[in-house]
Design a protein around this motif. Structure first.
Motif, PDB file in Angstrom:
ATOM      1  N   ASP A   1       0.855  -1.201   0.000  1.00 46.72           N
ATOM      2  CA  ASP A   1       0.000   0.000   0.000  1.00 46.72           C
ATOM      3  C   ASP A   1       0.883   1.239   0.000  1.00 46.72           C
ATOM      4  O   ASP A   1       1.953   1.246   0.593  1.00 46.72           O
TER       5      ASP A   1
ATOM      6  N   ARG B   1      -9.936   3.902   2.666  1.00 49.41           N
ATOM      7  CA  ARG B   1     -10.968   4.905   2.989  1.00 49.41           C
ATOM      8  C   ARG B   1     -11.691   4.605   4.299  1.00 49.41           C
ATOM      9  O   ARG B   1     -12.483   5.414   4.771  1.00 49.41           O
TER      10      ARG B   1
ATOM     11  N   PHE C   1     -19.577   4.283   8.660  1.00 46.65           N
ATOM     12  CA  PHE C   1     -20.048   3.030   9.253  1.00 46.65           C
ATOM     13  C   PHE C   1     -20.113   1.991   8.153  1.00 46.65           C
ATOM     14  O   PHE C   1     -19.989   2.328   6.959  1.00 46.65           O
TER      15      PHE C   1
ATOM     16  N   ASP D   1     -14.424  -1.564  -4.196  1.00 47.81           N
ATOM     17  CA  ASP D   1     -15.856  -1.254  -4.055  1.00 47.81           C
ATOM     18  C   ASP D   1     -16.470  -0.825  -5.369  1.00 47.81           C
ATOM     19  O   ASP D   1     -17.627  -1.123  -5.661  1.00 47.81           O
TER      20      ASP D   1
HETATM   21  C1  LIG Z   1     -15.855  10.228   2.900  1.00 51.91           C
HETATM   22  C2  LIG Z   1     -16.331   8.824   2.699  1.00 51.91           C
HETATM   23  C3  LIG Z   1     -17.454   8.356   3.384  1.00 51.91           C
HETATM   24  C4  LIG Z   1     -17.881   7.044   3.203  1.00 51.91           C
HETATM   25  N1  LIG Z   1     -18.919   6.592   3.950  1.00 51.91           N
HETATM   26  C5  LIG Z   1     -19.270   5.291   3.882  1.00 51.91           C
HETATM   27  C6  LIG Z   1     -20.234   4.768   4.779  1.00 51.91           C
HETATM   28  O1  LIG Z   1     -20.730   5.452   5.673  1.00 51.91           O
HETATM   29  N2  LIG Z   1     -20.567   3.447   4.639  1.00 51.91           N
HETATM   30  C7  LIG Z   1     -19.990   2.637   3.707  1.00 51.91           C
HETATM   31  O2  LIG Z   1     -20.309   1.442   3.641  1.00 51.91           O
HETATM   32  N3  LIG Z   1     -19.033   3.107   2.884  1.00 51.91           N
HETATM   33  C8  LIG Z   1     -18.664   4.407   2.957  1.00 51.91           C
HETATM   34  N4  LIG Z   1     -17.677   4.888   2.148  1.00 51.91           N
HETATM   35  C9  LIG Z   1     -17.110   4.008   1.109  1.00 51.91           C
HETATM   36  C10 LIG Z   1     -16.099   3.015   1.676  1.00 51.91           C
HETATM   37  O3  LIG Z   1     -15.110   3.698   2.383  1.00 51.91           O
HETATM   38  C11 LIG Z   1     -15.492   2.253   0.510  1.00 51.91           C
HETATM   39  O4  LIG Z   1     -16.524   1.610  -0.207  1.00 51.91           O
HETATM   40  C12 LIG Z   1     -14.464   1.178   0.899  1.00 51.91           C
HETATM   41  O5  LIG Z   1     -13.691   1.577   1.995  1.00 51.91           O
HETATM   42  C13 LIG Z   1     -13.591   0.890  -0.326  1.00 51.91           C
HETATM   43  O6  LIG Z   1     -12.601  -0.064  -0.040  1.00 51.91           O
HETATM   44  P1  LIG Z   1     -11.530  -0.480  -1.144  1.00 51.91           P
HETATM   45  O7  LIG Z   1     -10.608  -1.443  -0.522  1.00 51.91           O
HETATM   46  O8  LIG Z   1     -12.242  -0.870  -2.383  1.00 51.91           O
HETATM   47  O9  LIG Z   1     -10.747   0.872  -1.528  1.00 51.91           O
HETATM   48  P2  LIG Z   1      -9.808   1.790  -0.617  1.00 51.91           P
HETATM   49  O10 LIG Z   1     -10.283   1.798   0.778  1.00 51.91           O
HETATM   50  O11 LIG Z   1      -9.722   3.094  -1.325  1.00 51.91           O
HETATM   51  O12 LIG Z   1      -8.390   1.050  -0.646  1.00 51.91           O
HETATM   52  C14 LIG Z   1      -7.499   1.205  -1.707  1.00 51.91           C
HETATM   53  C15 LIG Z   1      -6.089   1.223  -1.171  1.00 51.91           C
HETATM   54  O13 LIG Z   1      -5.189   1.262  -2.287  1.00 51.91           O
HETATM   55  C16 LIG Z   1      -4.091   2.078  -1.950  1.00 51.91           C
HETATM   56  N5  LIG Z   1      -3.476   2.519  -3.199  1.00 51.91           N
HETATM   57  C17 LIG Z   1      -3.996   3.331  -4.156  1.00 51.91           C
HETATM   58  N6  LIG Z   1      -3.128   3.474  -5.186  1.00 51.91           N
HETATM   59  C18 LIG Z   1      -2.035   2.716  -4.856  1.00 51.91           C
HETATM   60  C19 LIG Z   1      -0.788   2.446  -5.519  1.00 51.91           C
HETATM   61  N7  LIG Z   1      -0.495   2.972  -6.723  1.00 51.91           N
HETATM   62  N8  LIG Z   1       0.118   1.642  -4.900  1.00 51.91           N
HETATM   63  C20 LIG Z   1      -0.157   1.102  -3.674  1.00 51.91           C
HETATM   64  N9  LIG Z   1      -1.322   1.336  -3.016  1.00 51.91           N
HETATM   65  C21 LIG Z   1      -2.251   2.124  -3.601  1.00 51.91           C
HETATM   66  C22 LIG Z   1      -4.700   3.206  -1.120  1.00 51.91           C
HETATM   67  O14 LIG Z   1      -3.721   3.814  -0.300  1.00 51.91           O
HETATM   68  C23 LIG Z   1      -5.760   2.441  -0.326  1.00 51.91           C
HETATM   69  O15 LIG Z   1      -5.273   2.029   0.933  1.00 51.91           O
HETATM   70  C24 LIG Z   1     -17.192   6.185   2.311  1.00 51.91           C
HETATM   71  C25 LIG Z   1     -16.057   6.643   1.663  1.00 51.91           C
HETATM   72  C26 LIG Z   1     -15.606   7.939   1.860  1.00 51.91           C
HETATM   73  C27 LIG Z   1     -14.333   8.407   1.216  1.00 51.91           C
END
Ligand SMILES: Cc1cc2nc3c(=O)[nH]c(=O)nc-3n(C[C@H](O)[C@H](O)[C@H](O)COP(=O)(O)OP(=O)(O)OC[C@H]3O[C@@H](n4cnc5c(N)ncnc54)[C@H](O)[C@@H]3O)c2cc1C
Length: 325
Positions: A36, A44, A62, A299
């Motif tokens: 990461d 996020r 949440f 997501d």
């Molecule tokens: C402000 C906000 C409010 C939200 N509220 C809610 C809510 O209330 N309820 C809900 O269910 N969902 C909510 N969400 C959505 C939820 O956070 C996401 O759906 C979920 O966390 C996505 O997970 P992910 O693993 O797909 O992506 P991410 O959590 O974005 O993980 C991706 C990871 O990849 C890493 N990365 C990116 N590019 C690179 C690279 N080139 N090299 C190495 N690492 C990299 C990043 O650092 C990150 O750690 C919210 C999101 C935000 C931003």
């Protein structure tokens, strides 16, 4: 007898999608390595530390669990103390809401157990070589080769890394992810009861969400802290504004929403989530870019919720496990 070594799998992204993927692979006896770009876990699903150790859940507020896999995960996380139910002050009905404890980022803790995770490794390039997929990382300048790569980063970031794969870029161009400005506020006193509207009652404001941190379980009550989220429209229109200006504008908006004057602020900071909430998902659990050896998930495949990231990561792992039998 010569045994074939297990294929190496690199998982890019330690958000819930990447961790769910790696955790599933590890449970099946593989040894994935997670990379990461940031130091912490959760992507996020984040907890920011402000001055004097104040904590703010400035990303996901949440999680809700609708499907059997994520429901089982959440039951385990609650039993193990990494999460707890959250009854919103407005008593809103609907799905049970869970938060990480003591901060939102703890929600992914059980998934990370036992995994090899390398922080501060920003993937800058993926290239096919005779030996496998060669990955280049910004911080170390080093490369590594993996048999399989699970790219679990937000869709626009995946697209930039996959520019050599036009079909993937085309599929990713149909995904839409809205930004979100978040503002973290500490106050020198607790707002009077009823002074702030419930999120469901906010109308005609740049603000779409207000959460008092202390309403969540296992958070310290003092000092009073609020997290505001701007609406996707306002966040898009003001995406490139300096953070200080955004903090001031959203604080003004908060003051105009409140009944009577709010206590004085002792800390205000804004954070821009450039890729926050999926508006148009891919519509399938992951993207297979090269016969199950290079895959992308997150997501954005399924929706805008934590559970969508989890489900995508698990599906992606299952695809890899199915291939290697
Ligand atoms: C402000 C906000 C409010 C939200 N509220 C809610 C809510 O209330 N309820 C809900 O269910 N969902 C909510 N969400 C959505 C939820 O956070 C996401 O759906 C979920 O966390 C996505 O997970 P992910 O693993 O797909 O992506 P991410 O959590 O974005 O993980 C991706 C990871 O990849 C890493 N990365 C990116 N590019 C690179 C690279 N080139 N090299 C190495 N690492 C990299 C990043 O650092 C990150 O750690 C919210 C999101 C935000 C931003």
């Amino acid at each position: 007898m010569v045994s074939t070594p297990a294929p190496t799998v690199a998982v890019i992204g330690a958000g819930i999608a990447g961790l769910a993927c790696a955790s599933r692979l590890a449970a099946a006896g593989m040894t994935p390595v997670v990379f990461d770009k940031s130091r912490g876990l959760g992507g996020r699903i984040a907890t920011r530390r402000g001055p004097d150790g104040l904590t703010f859940d400035h990303g996901a507020q949440f999680a809700t669990a609708r499907g059997p896999a994520f429901s089982a995960y959440m039951r385990g996380a609650v039993a193990g103390g990494a999460a707890a139910g959250w009854d919103l002050p407005d008593g809103a009905s609907g799905d049970r809401r869970y938060v990480g404890t003591p901060g939102m980022s703890s929600l992914v803790r059980p998934l990370a157990e036992g995994l090899e995770i390398r922080g501060q490794h920003t993937l800058t390039k993926i290239e096919r070589t005779q030996d496998g997929w060669q990955l280049a990382f910004a911080e170390t300048g080093q490369t590594m080769v993996a048999d399989r790569v699970a790219l679990c980063v937000p869709a626009p970031q995946a697209s930039a890394l996959l520019s050599a794969f036009p079909q993937a870029v085309s599929a990713l161009s149909r995904v839409d992810v809205a930004p979100c400005w978040a503002v973290m506020i500490a106050l020198d006193d607790v707002p009077a009861p009823g002074a702030l509207p419930d999120t469901g009652q906010i109308a005609d404001s740049p603000i779409a969400w207000i959460a008092p941190e202390a309403s969540k379980p296992y958070r310290v009550a003092e000092p009073a802290r609020l997290v505001l989220h701007a609406s996707p429209e306002w966040s898009r229109d003001n995406l490139e504004r300096p953070a200080e200006e955004v903090a001031r504008l959203l604080l003004d908006a908060l003051n105009s929403l409140s009944k009577g004057s709010l206590p004085a602020t002792t800390h205000v900071a804004a954070h821009r989530w450039r890729y926050a909430k999926t508006q148009v998902p891919l519509g399938r659990p992951f993207l297979d870019i090269a016969d199950g050896t290079l895959l992308a998930g997150g997501d954005w495949c399924l929706g805008a919720r934590v559970e969508c990231g989890f489900d995508s990561g698990v599906s992606l792992a299952d695809r890899i496990l199915h291939d290697i039998g």
